[in-house]
Design a protein around this motif. Structure first.
Motif, PDB file in Angstrom:
ATOM      1  N   LEU A 162      -3.156   1.914  -4.060  1.00 20.39           N
ATOM      2  CA  LEU A 162      -2.715   3.304  -4.140  1.00 20.39           C
ATOM      3  C   LEU A 162      -3.862   4.167  -3.643  1.00 20.39           C
ATOM      4  CD1 LEU A 162      -0.548   5.363  -5.186  1.00 20.39           C
ATOM      5  CD2 LEU A 162      -1.862   5.422  -7.335  1.00 20.39           C
ATOM      6  N   LYS A 163      -3.587   5.013  -2.635  1.00 17.57           N
ATOM      7  CA  LYS A 163      -4.685   5.806  -2.085  1.00 17.57           C
ATOM      8  C   LYS A 163      -4.223   7.210  -1.703  1.00 17.57           C
ATOM      9  CE  LYS A 163      -4.345   4.036   2.696  1.00 17.57           C
ATOM     10  NZ  LYS A 163      -5.107   3.346   3.771  1.00 17.57           N
ATOM     11  N   ASN A 164      -5.226   8.093  -1.656  1.00 20.20           N
ATOM     12  CA  ASN A 164      -5.008   9.476  -1.223  1.00 20.20           C
ATOM     13  C   ASN A 164      -3.905  10.160  -2.015  1.00 20.20           C
ATOM     14  OD1 ASN A 164      -6.981   9.043   0.792  1.00 20.20           O
ATOM     15  ND2 ASN A 164      -5.429   8.249   2.203  1.00 20.20           N
ATOM     16  N   VAL A 165      -4.086  10.160  -3.338  1.00 24.89           N
ATOM     17  CA  VAL A 165      -3.101  10.727  -4.255  1.00 24.89           C
ATOM     18  C   VAL A 165      -3.806  11.679  -5.223  1.00 24.89           C
ATOM     19  CG1 VAL A 165      -1.645  10.180  -6.256  1.00 24.89           C
ATOM     20  CG2 VAL A 165      -1.416   8.855  -4.157  1.00 24.89           C
ATOM     21  N   THR A 198       0.834  -1.204   0.000  1.00 25.38           N
ATOM     22  CA  THR A 198       0.000   0.000   0.000  1.00 25.38           C
ATOM     23  C   THR A 198       0.863   1.246   0.000  1.00 25.38           C
ATOM     24  OG1 THR A 198      -1.789  -1.103   1.205  1.00 25.38           O
ATOM     25  CG2 THR A 198      -1.752   1.297   1.266  1.00 25.38           C
ATOM     26  N   LEU A 199       0.529   2.185  -0.877  1.00 23.89           N
ATOM     27  CA  LEU A 199       1.151   3.501  -0.859  1.00 23.89           C
ATOM     28  C   LEU A 199       0.065   4.527  -0.565  1.00 23.89           C
ATOM     29  CD1 LEU A 199       3.751   5.019  -3.323  1.00 23.89           C
ATOM     30  CD2 LEU A 199       1.884   6.374  -2.401  1.00 23.89           C
ATOM     31  N   ASP A 200       0.185   5.217   0.560  1.00 23.32           N
ATOM     32  CA  ASP A 200      -0.726   6.289   0.945  1.00 23.32           C
ATOM     33  C   ASP A 200      -0.025   7.604   0.657  1.00 23.32           C
ATOM     34  OD1 ASP A 200      -2.318   8.217   2.194  1.00 23.32           O
ATOM     35  OD2 ASP A 200      -2.834   6.893   3.877  1.00 23.32           O
ATOM     36  N   GLY A 201      -0.523   8.340  -0.330  1.00 22.74           N
ATOM     37  CA  GLY A 201       0.128   9.578  -0.748  1.00 22.74           C
ATOM     38  C   GLY A 201      -0.148  10.767   0.140  1.00 22.74           C
ATOM     39  N   GLY A 202      -1.034  10.607   1.123  1.00 24.31           N
ATOM     40  CA  GLY A 202      -1.305  11.706   2.038  1.00 24.31           C
ATOM     41  C   GLY A 202      -1.847  12.948   1.361  1.00 24.31           C
ATOM     42  N   GLN A 224      -7.840   4.056  -4.418  1.00 28.96           N
ATOM     43  CA  GLN A 224      -8.778   4.608  -3.443  1.00 28.96           C
ATOM     44  C   GLN A 224      -8.521   6.103  -3.255  1.00 28.96           C
ATOM     45  OE1 GLN A 224      -8.748   2.479   0.274  1.00 28.96           O
ATOM     46  NE2 GLN A 224      -9.791   4.121   1.381  1.00 28.96           N
ATOM     47  N   ASN A 225      -9.545   6.896  -3.527  1.00 34.50           N
ATOM     48  CA  ASN A 225      -9.440   8.345  -3.362  1.00 34.50           C
ATOM     49  C   ASN A 225      -8.264   8.915  -4.155  1.00 34.50           C
ATOM     50  OD1 ASN A 225     -10.449  10.801  -2.286  1.00 34.50           O
ATOM     51  ND2 ASN A 225      -8.897  10.783  -0.679  1.00 34.50           N
TER      52      ASN A 225
END
Length: 276
Positions: free
Chosen positions: A103-106, A68-72, A125-126
């Motif tokens: 991949l999320k929040n990017v 998982t990569l959360d891009g914040g 996601q998002n």
């Protein structure tokens, strides 16, 4: 048409790449609007509030993701060899997801190159595309059991396709916003290797202008299921919910053979689509 082109494109228009300097200028202007929390308005006159970027990051080589990569909610944009924002074939993605990756929040700003590639099952996601490059995301898994899920987020300014479905399996797009686009999802019409593909579009908000929501190849057994779709700014109903094509593996332009619900490939009814 070479093998790589066949694998990447399907019923694709070609455009000349715009100068990277112009694209970066556009990205700065867009970033200023988002950073101030501005409400961004589509050409159809409908307003949508896009997320505020929490920092920016230039990407000069593809970021590979496993796990998982959360891009914040950081804005990522292409630079160097990834600095293209046109429809040229053969561009590399900003993110390349391995099988099972998330991949999320990017936020993907301009230039966005070829966006995101999923080599197997994946979840987006998002994820928000401020100005789609060649495609927003391309799904390339080879297993019939592959599952690609796009949940939340949005995309705009897609000259051609938002999501390119080249691989096998099922793609679900849920609770997504799309504006100013060509096609939301296109199953590759002329890839060198063809598969049966299934598309589910559920809870998607569409803002005109646009051409079609889903294009599938009925001769390969594809299906498109549409539910809870809201289309705004399209009083003349120019956006086609579902198109059927005669796909091929020779690289030739696929033939459009029909559109609308048919109970077999395009699975929806009039009540599944609301116009505002």
């Amino acid at each position: 048409m070479n093998q790589r082109t066949q694998q990447r494109g399907g019923h694709r228009r070609r455009f000349t790449r715009r100068r990277t300097v112009a694209a970066l200028t556009a990205a700065v202007a867009t970033g200023a609007a988002v950073a101030t929390g501005a409400v961004l308005t589509s050409s159809a006159g409908a307003a949508a509030t896009w997320p505020t970027a929490k920092g920016t990051r230039a990407v000069s080589s593809t970021i590979e993701v496993s796990g998982t990569l959360d891009g914040g909610m950081k804005r990522y944009y292409g630079s160097g060899e990834l600095g293209g924002d046109g429809q040229d074939e053969g561009q590399d993605p900003v993110f390349k997801l391995k099988d099972g990756a998330v991949l999320k929040n990017v936020i993907l700003g301009a230039p966005a190159a070829d966006g995101v590639h999923c080599t197997g099952s994946c979840t987006l996601q998002n994820v928000w595309w401020e100005d789609v490059g060649e495609d927003a995301a391309t799904f390339k898994g080879t297993s019939a059991s592959a599952r690609y899920t796009v949940t939340g987020g949005g995309a705009r300014k897609a000259s051609d396709k938002v999501f390119q479905f080249n691989g096998a399996g099922t793609l679900t797009v849920r609770n997504f916003d799309v504006a100013d686009f060509g096609k939301l999802v296109r199953a590759c019409g002329n890839c060198g290797k063809q598969y049966t593909r299934h598309v589910v579009v559920d809870g998607v908000t569409v803002t005109a202008p646009g051409k079609s929501l889903v294009g599938i190849n009925s001769n390969y057994g594809d299906t498109a299921t549409l539910r809870n779709v809201t289309i705004t700014g399209d009083s003349k109903k120019k956006i086609t919910p579902c198109e059927r094509y005669q796909g091929n593996s020779s690289g030739k332009e696929p033939s459009r053979i029909g559109s609308g619900p048919d109970g077999r490939h395009c699975l929806y009814s009039a009540s599944d689509i609301t116009y505002r």
